[in-house]
Scaffold this motif. Structure first.
Motif, mmCIF file in Angstrom:
data_model
loop_
_atom_site.group_PDB
_atom_site.id
_atom_site.type_symbol
_atom_site.label_atom_id
_atom_site.label_comp_id
_atom_site.label_asym_id
_atom_site.label_seq_id
_atom_site.Cartn_x
_atom_site.Cartn_y
_atom_site.Cartn_z
ATOM 1 N N SER A 128 0.893 -1.197 0.109
ATOM 2 C CA SER A 128 0.109 -0.108 -0.079
ATOM 3 C C SER A 128 0.944 1.288 -0.177
ATOM 4 C CB SER A 128 -1.009 -0.019 1.217
ATOM 5 O OG SER A 128 -1.739 1.143 1.242
ATOM 6 N N VAL A 136 -3.301 2.771 4.285
ATOM 7 C CA VAL A 136 -4.559 1.830 4.313
ATOM 8 C C VAL A 136 -3.919 0.479 4.266
ATOM 9 C CG1 VAL A 136 -6.796 1.267 3.981
ATOM 10 C CG2 VAL A 136 -6.117 3.381 4.050
ATOM 11 N N VAL A 137 -4.034 -0.520 5.167
ATOM 12 C CA VAL A 137 -3.558 -1.978 5.092
ATOM 13 C C VAL A 137 -4.598 -2.834 5.331
ATOM 14 C CG1 VAL A 137 -1.756 -3.635 5.753
ATOM 15 C CG2 VAL A 137 -1.080 -1.073 5.497
ATOM 16 N N HIS A 138 -4.790 -3.768 4.587
ATOM 17 C CA HIS A 138 -5.980 -4.854 4.967
ATOM 18 C C HIS A 138 -5.120 -6.156 5.044
ATOM 19 C CE1 HIS A 138 -9.409 -7.162 4.764
ATOM 20 N NE2 HIS A 138 -10.077 -6.106 5.074
ATOM 21 N N PRO A 139 -5.530 -6.971 6.172
ATOM 22 C CA PRO A 139 -4.976 -8.263 6.231
ATOM 23 C C PRO A 139 -5.010 -9.180 5.050
ATOM 24 C CG PRO A 139 -6.121 -7.824 8.222
ATOM 25 C CD PRO A 139 -6.396 -6.606 7.179
ATOM 26 N N ARG A 140 -6.122 -8.960 4.187
ATOM 27 C CA ARG A 140 -6.311 -9.752 2.992
ATOM 28 C C ARG A 140 -5.438 -9.587 2.107
ATOM 29 N NH1 ARG A 140 -11.131 -7.893 2.008
ATOM 30 N NH2 ARG A 140 -10.307 -6.137 0.725
ATOM 31 N N GLU A 141 -4.878 -8.302 1.681
ATOM 32 C CA GLU A 141 -3.595 -7.910 0.992
ATOM 33 C C GLU A 141 -2.361 -8.538 1.316
ATOM 34 O OE1 GLU A 141 -6.273 -5.634 1.382
ATOM 35 O OE2 GLU A 141 -6.900 -6.310 -0.622
ATOM 36 N N ILE A 174 -2.784 -1.507 13.430
ATOM 37 C CA ILE A 174 -2.510 -2.229 12.201
ATOM 38 C C ILE A 174 -1.648 -3.562 12.594
ATOM 39 C CG2 ILE A 174 -1.402 -2.410 10.273
ATOM 40 C CD1 ILE A 174 -2.337 0.345 9.578
ATOM 41 N N ARG A 177 -3.645 -6.331 14.589
ATOM 42 C CA ARG A 177 -4.474 -7.020 13.793
ATOM 43 C C ARG A 177 -3.800 -8.108 12.837
ATOM 44 N NH1 ARG A 177 -8.167 -2.917 10.150
ATOM 45 N NH2 ARG A 177 -7.924 -4.186 8.243
ATOM 46 N N SER A 181 -4.055 -12.046 12.801
ATOM 47 C CA SER A 181 -4.361 -12.760 11.251
ATOM 48 C C SER A 181 -3.233 -13.798 11.145
ATOM 49 C CB SER A 181 -4.611 -11.503 10.220
ATOM 50 O OG SER A 181 -5.698 -10.734 10.699
#
Length: 211
Positions: A128, A136-141, A174, A177, A181
Protein backbone atom coordinates in the motif's frame (compact mmCIF):
# COMPACT_ATOMS: atom_id res chain seq x y z
CA UNK A 1 26.09 19.85 -22.05
CA UNK A 2 28.89 18.26 -19.96
CA UNK A 3 31.46 20.82 -18.85
CA UNK A 4 34.84 21.01 -20.61
CA UNK A 5 36.82 19.54 -17.72
CA UNK A 6 34.62 16.42 -17.64
CA UNK A 7 34.73 16.03 -21.43
CA UNK A 8 38.52 16.09 -21.25
CA UNK A 9 38.47 13.47 -18.49
CA UNK A 10 36.19 11.21 -20.53
CA UNK A 11 38.31 11.74 -23.65
CA UNK A 12 41.60 11.13 -21.81
CA UNK A 13 40.62 7.98 -19.92
CA UNK A 14 37.73 6.58 -21.92
CA UNK A 15 36.74 3.22 -20.50
CA UNK A 16 40.34 2.17 -19.82
CA UNK A 17 40.24 2.73 -16.06
CA UNK A 18 36.57 1.93 -15.43
CA UNK A 19 33.65 4.06 -14.31
CA UNK A 20 34.88 4.24 -10.71
CA UNK A 21 37.25 7.07 -11.67
CA UNK A 22 34.28 9.47 -11.95
CA UNK A 23 32.63 11.28 -9.08
CA UNK A 24 28.91 10.77 -8.51
CA UNK A 25 28.18 14.21 -9.98
CA UNK A 26 30.23 13.31 -13.05
CA UNK A 27 28.31 10.06 -13.50
CA UNK A 28 25.04 12.01 -13.45
CA UNK A 29 26.58 14.42 -15.96
CA UNK A 30 27.63 11.59 -18.29
CA UNK A 31 24.14 10.11 -18.07
CA UNK A 32 22.26 13.35 -18.77
CA UNK A 33 24.67 15.75 -20.49
CA UNK A 34 24.00 18.34 -17.76
CA UNK A 35 26.97 20.04 -16.08
CA UNK A 36 28.28 18.08 -13.08
CA UNK A 37 28.13 21.17 -10.83
CA UNK A 38 24.34 21.22 -11.22
CA UNK A 39 24.07 18.09 -9.09
CA UNK A 40 25.36 19.64 -5.86
CA UNK A 41 27.16 17.90 -3.03
CA UNK A 42 28.09 14.25 -3.27
CA UNK A 43 26.46 12.76 -0.17
CA UNK A 44 23.94 9.97 0.32
CA UNK A 45 20.90 12.17 0.87
CA UNK A 46 21.67 14.39 -2.10
CA UNK A 47 22.21 11.44 -4.43
CA UNK A 48 19.01 9.70 -3.33
CA UNK A 49 16.98 12.90 -3.68
CA UNK A 50 18.37 13.42 -7.18
CA UNK A 51 17.50 9.86 -8.16
CA UNK A 52 13.94 10.20 -6.86
CA UNK A 53 13.34 13.85 -7.89
CA UNK A 54 15.66 14.67 -10.80
CA UNK A 55 13.28 17.35 -12.10
CA UNK A 56 14.54 19.75 -9.42
CA UNK A 57 17.95 19.95 -11.14
CA UNK A 58 18.51 22.78 -13.60
CA UNK A 59 18.69 21.42 -17.14
CA UNK A 60 16.80 18.17 -16.42
CA UNK A 61 13.70 17.75 -18.55
CA UNK A 62 11.10 15.00 -18.51
CA UNK A 63 13.09 12.61 -20.71
CA UNK A 64 16.31 12.93 -18.73
CA UNK A 65 14.37 12.65 -15.47
CA UNK A 66 12.92 9.34 -16.68
CA UNK A 67 16.44 8.12 -17.54
CA UNK A 68 17.67 8.89 -14.03
CA UNK A 69 14.62 7.25 -12.42
CA UNK A 70 15.17 4.18 -14.61
CA UNK A 71 18.77 3.92 -13.43
CA UNK A 72 17.61 4.24 -9.81
CA UNK A 73 14.99 1.51 -10.23
CA UNK A 74 17.51 -0.80 -11.93
CA UNK A 75 20.04 -0.26 -9.14
CA UNK A 76 17.44 -1.07 -6.47
CA UNK A 77 16.29 -4.19 -8.31
CA UNK A 78 19.87 -5.39 -8.77
CA UNK A 79 20.56 -4.83 -5.07
CA UNK A 80 17.40 -6.73 -4.13
CA UNK A 81 18.36 -9.59 -6.45
CA UNK A 82 21.77 -9.78 -4.79
CA UNK A 83 20.02 -10.00 -1.42
CA UNK A 84 17.77 -12.90 -2.32
CA UNK A 85 18.11 -15.46 0.48
CA UNK A 86 19.66 -12.71 2.64
CA UNK A 87 19.37 -13.93 6.22
CA UNK A 88 17.32 -11.89 8.70
CA UNK A 89 18.66 -12.13 12.25
CA UNK A 90 17.14 -8.95 13.64
CA UNK A 91 15.68 -5.54 12.77
CA UNK A 92 19.06 -4.15 11.67
CA UNK A 93 19.11 -6.70 8.85
CA UNK A 94 15.62 -5.56 7.87
CA UNK A 95 16.86 -1.99 7.66
CA UNK A 96 19.87 -3.00 5.56
CA UNK A 97 17.58 -4.78 3.11
CA UNK A 98 14.67 -2.32 2.94
CA UNK A 99 16.26 1.09 3.45
CA UNK A 100 17.63 1.56 -0.11
CA UNK A 101 14.10 1.45 -1.52
CA UNK A 102 12.10 3.01 1.32
CA UNK A 103 14.17 5.54 3.26
CA UNK A 104 13.80 8.49 0.89
CA UNK A 105 10.28 7.93 -0.39
CA UNK A 106 8.12 11.05 -0.24
CA UNK A 107 4.97 9.23 0.89
CA UNK A 108 4.37 6.36 3.27
CA UNK A 109 4.71 2.86 1.81
CA UNK A 110 3.76 -0.37 3.56
CA UNK A 111 5.59 -3.52 2.46
CA UNK A 112 5.87 -7.16 3.41
CA UNK A 113 9.17 -9.02 3.65
CA UNK A 114 8.68 -12.74 2.96
CA UNK A 115 10.89 -15.29 4.69
CA UNK A 116 11.46 -19.02 4.30
CA UNK A 117 11.92 -21.49 7.16
CA UNK A 118 15.57 -20.37 7.52
CA UNK A 119 14.55 -16.70 7.90
CA UNK A 120 16.00 -15.91 4.48
CA UNK A 121 14.33 -13.29 2.29
CA UNK A 122 12.39 -14.82 -0.59
CA UNK A 123 10.35 -11.75 -1.53
CA UNK A 124 9.62 -8.12 -0.75
CA UNK A 125 6.36 -6.57 -1.91
CA UNK A 126 4.80 -3.14 -1.45
CA UNK A 127 1.19 -3.59 -0.37
CA UNK A 128 0.00 0.00 0.00
CA UNK A 129 0.97 3.61 -0.60
CA UNK A 130 -0.59 6.37 1.43
CA UNK A 131 -0.27 9.97 2.53
CA UNK A 132 2.48 11.45 4.65
CA UNK A 133 0.78 10.43 7.88
CA UNK A 134 -1.04 7.19 7.18
CA UNK A 135 -1.56 4.31 4.81
CA UNK A 136 -4.44 1.84 4.55
CA UNK A 137 -3.50 -1.81 5.04
CA UNK A 138 -5.88 -4.77 5.00
CA UNK A 139 -4.96 -8.28 6.23
CA UNK A 140 -6.37 -9.75 3.02
CA UNK A 141 -3.72 -8.10 0.82
CA UNK A 142 -0.91 -8.79 3.28
CA UNK A 143 -1.57 -12.51 3.59
CA UNK A 144 -2.52 -13.01 -0.05
CA UNK A 145 0.99 -11.76 -0.78
CA UNK A 146 2.42 -14.11 1.85
CA UNK A 147 0.59 -17.13 0.43
CA UNK A 148 1.67 -16.23 -3.10
CA UNK A 149 5.32 -16.23 -1.98
CA UNK A 150 4.92 -19.45 0.06
CA UNK A 151 6.17 -17.55 3.10
CA UNK A 152 6.96 -19.41 6.30
CA UNK A 153 6.79 -16.06 8.12
CA UNK A 154 6.68 -12.36 7.31
CA UNK A 155 8.05 -9.06 8.55
CA UNK A 156 6.06 -5.86 8.08
CA UNK A 157 7.98 -2.80 6.95
CA UNK A 158 6.90 0.78 6.39
CA UNK A 159 8.63 4.14 6.11
CA UNK A 160 8.04 7.43 7.85
CA UNK A 161 8.82 10.18 5.30
CA UNK A 162 9.38 12.63 8.17
CA UNK A 163 12.27 10.48 9.34
CA UNK A 164 10.69 10.01 12.77
CA UNK A 165 10.61 6.54 14.29
CA UNK A 166 7.85 6.76 16.90
CA UNK A 167 5.01 4.31 16.08
CA UNK A 168 1.64 6.00 15.61
CA UNK A 169 -1.59 4.70 17.14
CA UNK A 170 -2.51 3.47 13.68
CA UNK A 171 0.83 1.64 13.35
CA UNK A 172 0.19 -0.12 16.65
CA UNK A 173 -3.40 -1.03 15.73
CA UNK A 174 -2.46 -2.38 12.30
CA UNK A 175 0.36 -4.42 13.81
CA UNK A 176 -1.92 -6.03 16.37
CA UNK A 177 -4.50 -6.88 13.73
CA UNK A 178 -1.95 -8.45 11.40
CA UNK A 179 -0.26 -10.42 14.19
CA UNK A 180 -3.65 -11.95 15.09
CA UNK A 181 -4.39 -12.75 11.44
CA UNK A 182 -0.98 -14.36 11.02
CA UNK A 183 -1.62 -16.54 14.05
CA UNK A 184 -4.87 -17.81 12.55
CA UNK A 185 -3.22 -18.57 9.18
CA UNK A 186 -0.05 -20.01 10.74
CA UNK A 187 2.08 -17.38 8.97
CA UNK A 188 3.61 -15.55 11.93
CA UNK A 189 4.44 -11.85 11.84
CA UNK A 190 7.96 -11.75 13.28
CA UNK A 191 8.31 -7.98 13.48
CA UNK A 192 7.13 -4.63 12.15
CA UNK A 193 10.05 -2.34 11.34
CA UNK A 194 9.69 1.40 10.73
CA UNK A 195 12.29 2.93 8.40
CA UNK A 196 13.20 6.59 8.89
CA UNK A 197 16.33 8.18 10.28
CA UNK A 198 17.39 4.74 11.43
CA UNK A 199 14.84 2.09 12.31
CA UNK A 200 12.36 1.12 15.00
CA UNK A 201 11.45 -2.49 15.76
CA UNK A 202 7.94 -2.78 17.10
CA UNK A 203 8.84 -6.20 18.49
CA UNK A 204 11.66 -4.64 20.52
CA UNK A 205 9.19 -2.02 21.71
CA UNK A 206 6.92 -4.77 23.03
CA UNK A 207 4.07 -4.48 20.51
CA UNK A 208 4.67 -8.01 19.17
CA UNK A 209 4.98 -10.98 21.57
CA UNK A 210 8.25 -12.91 21.49
CA UNK A 211 7.78 -16.40 20.15
Amino acid sequence: MCDMKLREKISEYGDRLGMEIYTTQELFSILTGVDADNFGKNDEMQVSNIMLNPEVISGIGKKKAMQIKAVYELSVRMAEHDKRNFGIHGPKDVEIFASPRMKYLQVEHFAVMHLNTKNQVIGFETISEGGLSSTVVHPREVFLSAIKHHSASIILVHNHPSGGLLPSKEDIAITGRLVKSGGILDIPVLDHVIIGNGYCSMKEKGYIPHR
